[in-house]
Write an enzyme that holds these catalytic residues in place. Structure first.
Site, short mmCIF file in Angstrom:
data_model
loop_
_atom_site.label_atom_id
_atom_site.label_comp_id
_atom_site.label_asym_id
_atom_site.label_seq_id
_atom_site.Cartn_x
_atom_site.Cartn_y
_atom_site.Cartn_z
N ARG A 118 42.12 -33.83 -15.55
CA ARG A 118 43.37 -33.09 -15.37
C ARG A 118 43.25 -32.04 -14.29
O ARG A 118 44.04 -31.97 -13.36
CB ARG A 118 43.77 -32.39 -16.69
CG ARG A 118 44.32 -33.30 -17.73
CD ARG A 118 44.25 -32.68 -19.10
NE ARG A 118 42.87 -32.56 -19.55
CZ ARG A 118 42.50 -32.17 -20.75
NH1 ARG A 118 43.41 -31.82 -21.63
NH2 ARG A 118 41.23 -32.11 -21.08
N HIS A 169 46.40 -38.89 -23.19
CA HIS A 169 45.42 -39.93 -23.55
C HIS A 169 46.04 -41.32 -23.34
O HIS A 169 45.39 -42.23 -22.80
CB HIS A 169 45.01 -39.81 -25.02
CG HIS A 169 44.22 -38.58 -25.36
ND1 HIS A 169 44.54 -37.75 -26.41
CD2 HIS A 169 43.11 -38.03 -24.79
CE1 HIS A 169 43.65 -36.75 -26.49
NE2 HIS A 169 42.78 -36.90 -25.51
P1 ADP Z 1 36.87 -34.27 -25.74
O1 ADP Z 1 36.57 -33.40 -26.91
O2 ADP Z 1 35.85 -35.35 -25.51
O3 ADP Z 1 37.25 -33.55 -24.46
P2 ADP Z 1 39.64 -35.04 -25.85
O4 ADP Z 1 40.32 -35.87 -26.89
O5 ADP Z 1 40.13 -33.66 -25.64
O6 ADP Z 1 38.13 -35.10 -26.24
O7 ADP Z 1 39.70 -35.77 -24.44
C1 ADP Z 1 39.19 -37.07 -24.26
C2 ADP Z 1 39.33 -37.48 -22.81
O8 ADP Z 1 40.71 -37.53 -22.47
C3 ADP Z 1 38.70 -36.50 -21.81
O9 ADP Z 1 38.18 -37.25 -20.72
C4 ADP Z 1 39.85 -35.67 -21.33
O10 ADP Z 1 39.64 -35.15 -20.02
C5 ADP Z 1 40.97 -36.72 -21.33
N1 ADP Z 1 42.27 -36.10 -21.50
C6 ADP Z 1 42.69 -35.29 -22.47
N2 ADP Z 1 43.97 -34.92 -22.28
C7 ADP Z 1 44.36 -35.51 -21.13
C8 ADP Z 1 45.57 -35.51 -20.35
N3 ADP Z 1 46.63 -34.79 -20.71
N4 ADP Z 1 45.61 -36.23 -19.21
C9 ADP Z 1 44.52 -36.94 -18.82
N5 ADP Z 1 43.35 -36.98 -19.49
C10 ADP Z 1 43.27 -36.29 -20.63
#
Ligand code: ADP
Length: 165
Positions: free
Chosen positions: A93, A20
């Site tokens: 990802r 994130h």
């Molecule tokens: P959600 O429940 O909306 O998927 P997350 O907190 O899991 O919430 O993810 C929020 C955003 O961050 C999403 O767009 C997800 O693809 C992105 N994201 C999560 N982990 C990573 C990572 N390791 N690298 C890049 N983007 C990420």
């Protein structure tokens, strides 16, 4: 009419990971304000409460004036409207993310044509990192230092200490 470029980055952030953080760092130079929007999904068992997530994310970005942290549980486009954001930031990802994100982006564009989704590719080293992975590691008492910012490690440690008192 303001010319301020505002984007929201919606997600669960339970917990906020280095993946994130990498997305925020990629997005920040493009916007005047980036609102990290903590969604309150009831379908997942939370590790951190929404308030704890907000506290820890505010701590991570305490020196970064362009970042704001807010809660919103409705539709992402409604959150964007509420915070006067013209862009929705999401991270990609894997192909699985792409398959999930594209229909959402198209739907959001249909709902509100003036709000655009922008995708940032994950850094190679974080492409396998997810909040669920971190939750699983925590559950088994494993080290999480290489997956989350130190502020997250600290809050999780303090929770374990509080539980064992
Ligand atoms: P959600 O429940 O909306 O998927 P997350 O907190 O899991 O919430 O993810 C929020 C955003 O961050 C999403 O767009 C997800 O693809 C992105 N994201 C999560 N982990 C990573 C990572 N390791 N690298 C890049 N983007 C990420």
């Amino acid at each position: 009419m303001t010319n301020k470029k505002v984007a929201i980055f919606p997600g669960s952030f339970d917990p906020f990971t280095l993946g994130h953080l990498d997305i925020v760092q990629q997005a920040l130079p493009m916007f005047d304000e980036l609102i990290i929007n903590i969604g309150m999904s009831s379908s997942k068992t939370p590790l951190l409460s929404p308030e704890e997530r907000k506290t820890v994310i505010c701590r991570i970005f305490s020196q970064q004036k362009k970042v704001r942290v807010e809660f919103f549980s409705g539709l992402t486009v409604e959150a964007a409207e509420k915070f006067q954001a013209q862009w929705i930031v999401r991270g990609l990802r894997t192909e699985a993310d792409f398959s999930y994100e594209m229909p959402m982006a198209i739907t959001n564009r249909k709902l509100k044509g003036d709000i655009q989704t922008v995708f940032f590719p994950s850094a190679c080293e974080y492409s396998y990192v997810s909040s669920s992975l971190v939750k699983e590691l925590c559950h088994h008492g494993a080290q999480i230092d290489s997956f989350v910012p130190e502020e997250v490690v600290d809050i999780l440690k303090s929770k374990v200490v509080a539980r064992t008192r």
